[in-house]
Design a protein around this motif. Sequence first.
Motif, short mmCIF file in Angstrom:
data_model
loop_
_atom_site.label_atom_id
_atom_site.label_comp_id
_atom_site.label_asym_id
_atom_site.label_seq_id
_atom_site.Cartn_x
_atom_site.Cartn_y
_atom_site.Cartn_z
N LEU A 14 97.32 30.41 -69.70
CA LEU A 14 97.94 30.19 -68.73
C LEU A 14 97.17 29.59 -67.68
O LEU A 14 97.43 28.56 -67.20
N LEU A 15 96.11 30.42 -67.36
CA LEU A 15 95.00 30.06 -66.26
C LEU A 15 94.28 28.73 -66.88
O LEU A 15 93.83 27.97 -66.12
N GLY A 16 93.98 28.41 -68.01
CA GLY A 16 93.52 27.33 -68.52
C GLY A 16 94.13 26.18 -68.41
O GLY A 16 93.44 25.19 -67.87
N ARG A 17 95.36 26.25 -68.58
CA ARG A 17 96.51 25.19 -68.19
C ARG A 17 96.61 24.82 -66.80
O ARG A 17 96.41 23.76 -66.44
N VAL A 18 96.34 26.05 -66.01
CA VAL A 18 96.47 25.61 -64.66
C VAL A 18 95.11 25.10 -64.36
O VAL A 18 95.36 24.10 -63.32
N MET A 19 93.99 25.34 -64.64
CA MET A 19 92.90 24.68 -64.35
C MET A 19 92.87 23.23 -64.78
O MET A 19 92.45 22.17 -64.01
N LYS A 20 93.28 22.97 -65.90
CA LYS A 20 93.28 21.54 -66.54
C LYS A 20 94.21 20.57 -65.72
O LYS A 20 93.93 19.51 -65.31
N SER A 21 95.33 21.23 -65.17
CA SER A 21 96.06 20.56 -64.32
C SER A 21 95.61 20.11 -63.06
O SER A 21 95.86 19.02 -62.42
N LEU A 22 94.49 20.88 -62.85
CA LEU A 22 93.79 20.79 -61.45
C LEU A 22 92.33 19.74 -61.56
O LEU A 22 91.61 19.48 -60.85
N HIS A 23 92.46 19.30 -62.71
CA HIS A 23 91.48 18.52 -63.50
C HIS A 23 90.06 19.12 -63.46
O HIS A 23 88.89 18.81 -63.21
N LEU A 24 90.17 20.63 -63.82
CA LEU A 24 88.76 21.51 -63.88
C LEU A 24 88.85 21.67 -65.42
O LEU A 24 90.03 21.85 -66.13
N PRO A 25 87.76 21.82 -66.05
CA PRO A 25 87.78 22.39 -67.27
C PRO A 25 88.27 23.82 -67.66
O PRO A 25 88.56 24.85 -66.74
N SER A 26 89.00 23.88 -68.64
CA SER A 26 89.91 25.25 -68.99
C SER A 26 89.11 26.29 -68.94
O SER A 26 89.61 27.44 -68.89
N LEU A 27 87.72 26.24 -69.17
CA LEU A 27 86.94 27.38 -69.40
C LEU A 27 86.85 28.22 -68.01
O LEU A 27 86.52 29.58 -68.02
N VAL A 28 87.26 27.37 -67.04
CA VAL A 28 87.08 28.03 -65.58
C VAL A 28 88.31 29.28 -65.36
O VAL A 28 88.19 30.22 -64.88
N GLY A 29 89.33 28.68 -66.25
CA GLY A 29 90.66 29.60 -66.40
C GLY A 29 90.33 30.73 -67.23
O GLY A 29 90.72 31.92 -66.82
N PHE A 30 89.50 30.70 -68.04
CA PHE A 30 89.01 31.82 -69.04
C PHE A 30 88.12 32.69 -68.37
O PHE A 30 88.43 33.87 -68.36
N LEU A 31 87.42 32.19 -67.68
CA LEU A 31 86.33 33.00 -66.73
C LEU A 31 87.21 33.83 -65.88
O LEU A 31 87.04 35.04 -65.64
N LEU A 32 88.05 33.25 -65.17
CA LEU A 32 88.79 33.95 -64.24
C LEU A 32 89.75 35.06 -64.74
O LEU A 32 89.81 36.03 -64.18
N THR A 33 90.22 34.59 -65.99
CA THR A 33 90.90 35.77 -66.67
C THR A 33 90.25 36.74 -66.85
O THR A 33 90.72 38.03 -66.73
N GLY A 34 88.80 36.70 -67.51
CA GLY A 34 88.05 37.81 -67.36
C GLY A 34 87.67 38.73 -66.16
O GLY A 34 87.66 39.93 -66.20
N ILE A 35 87.55 37.95 -65.07
CA ILE A 35 87.14 38.52 -63.88
C ILE A 35 88.45 39.47 -63.44
O ILE A 35 88.47 40.53 -63.08
N ILE A 36 89.76 38.85 -63.55
CA ILE A 36 90.80 39.57 -63.06
C ILE A 36 91.09 40.87 -64.01
O ILE A 36 91.66 41.88 -63.46
N LEU A 37 91.09 40.67 -65.05
CA LEU A 37 91.46 41.68 -66.45
C LEU A 37 90.24 42.77 -66.30
O LEU A 37 90.36 43.87 -66.75
N GLU A 278 86.87 30.00 -77.93
CA GLU A 278 86.41 29.88 -76.60
C GLU A 278 87.18 30.91 -75.42
O GLU A 278 86.44 31.18 -74.48
N ILE A 279 88.30 31.18 -75.80
CA ILE A 279 89.05 32.10 -74.95
C ILE A 279 88.44 33.28 -74.83
O ILE A 279 88.06 33.93 -73.86
N PHE A 280 88.08 33.79 -75.77
CA PHE A 280 87.51 35.49 -76.00
C PHE A 280 86.06 35.18 -75.25
O PHE A 280 85.48 35.86 -74.57
N LEU A 281 85.28 34.07 -75.66
CA LEU A 281 83.95 34.03 -75.05
C LEU A 281 83.81 34.16 -73.51
O LEU A 281 83.25 34.87 -73.08
N PHE A 282 84.73 33.48 -72.97
CA PHE A 282 84.58 33.08 -71.79
C PHE A 282 85.17 34.38 -70.90
O PHE A 282 85.12 34.56 -69.93
#
Length: 397
Positions: A14-37, A278-282
């Motif tokens: 979900l957050l990866g898709r949000v980041m891509k819609s903002l023209h940011l790489p999806s890995l930013v969303g994966f990083l945020l997922t890790g921080i949030i969880l 990629e998801i689990f890594l970031f």
Amino acid sequence: MLIRVSIVILLGLLLGRVMKSLHLPSLVGFLLTGIILGPSVLNVLSPQFLGLSADLRELALIVILTRAGLSLDIEELKKVGRPALLMCFVPAMAEIGAAVVFAPLLFDFSFSEALLLGSVIAAVSPAVVVPRMLKLIQEGYGGKKHIPQIILAGASVDDVFVLVLFTAFLGINQGSVFTAGTLLQIPTAIFSGLLIGAIIGWLLAQFFGVYHMRDSIKVLLILSLSFLLMGLEDLLANSFAFSGMLSVMSLSLMLYRFKKPVAKRLSVKFNKLWLAAEIFLFVLVGASVNLSFAYSAGWKPFVLILLVSLVRMLGVLLALAGTDLSAKEKLFCTISYLPKATVQAAIGSIPLALGINNGEMILTIAVISILTTAPIGALGIDLFYTRLLSKDSTKEG
């Protein structure tokens, strides 16, 4: 455990898709997922799950390195020559040197602690760089001058070079003596890793030529051998310098060299594996972030990362001096060498765990380097490769 895995995947996507819609790489969303969880916010991830992070990151790294090897042509690498060799160590040495200069000015760091910090933050991230360079190769950007190949080869050996230096500098901070023998571990690790991986890769290519099997079985065989090679590095850690990462890449390089059609098919399989890896890594990298550390550190770590990154960019330009690359192409190479993630996540907490002075600050700076350079570098590559690199005519249309 299964519920937590599902939460990681769903929120990460979900957050990866949000980041891509903002023209940011999806890995930013994966990083945020890790921080949030992670422990710093919701603390949803159990200690048992986080305890698997090192193994899961290593699995993701194996997928990354294998993908790189299955797409690299040795003959093309030979044509690259000197620039690829210099990119293996000149930018990293420039950044370590910058850390030695600036860390004592900004923090209460000794010379040996600054060396250790430099080795923690100096490695470029294959998790960010490799998939993007493979994409460039597939799309035909920078191919005539072998720019993606230069970056792929340099980034892969760069990590090995920095990890060996980290081990040496860690020993210094623990009271060990830095000797010429310690320096010899660097070429020994590189050449032994390449040689053993090449031998196994050649044998595997011959095996595939005699015994026919489904590509899925070939993927399992490659993964199993890669696990063994990475484990061999751990077994030999106290007796012999050996790079498991380079041996994994060398194995897949030999498959491309001797079984190119098979390698191309297997590359597609590993591309699919990377979607999950990629998801689990970031996410796990993000979960390692301690927000209280970052907050208490203030603005100084950001200034340090900015300064050492600028010096690293100068190191890239130095490594590429005398080549036929244009100013735009050199600029692209400097951007591609900015991202940090995997190595910093793997070793950033070790000084703190071992009780090294300023270990907490080293971890904080390592985490901030991930949060700043990984998104900026990834976004820079994604946004500017079509503007800074020329496209091969054979790939047009």
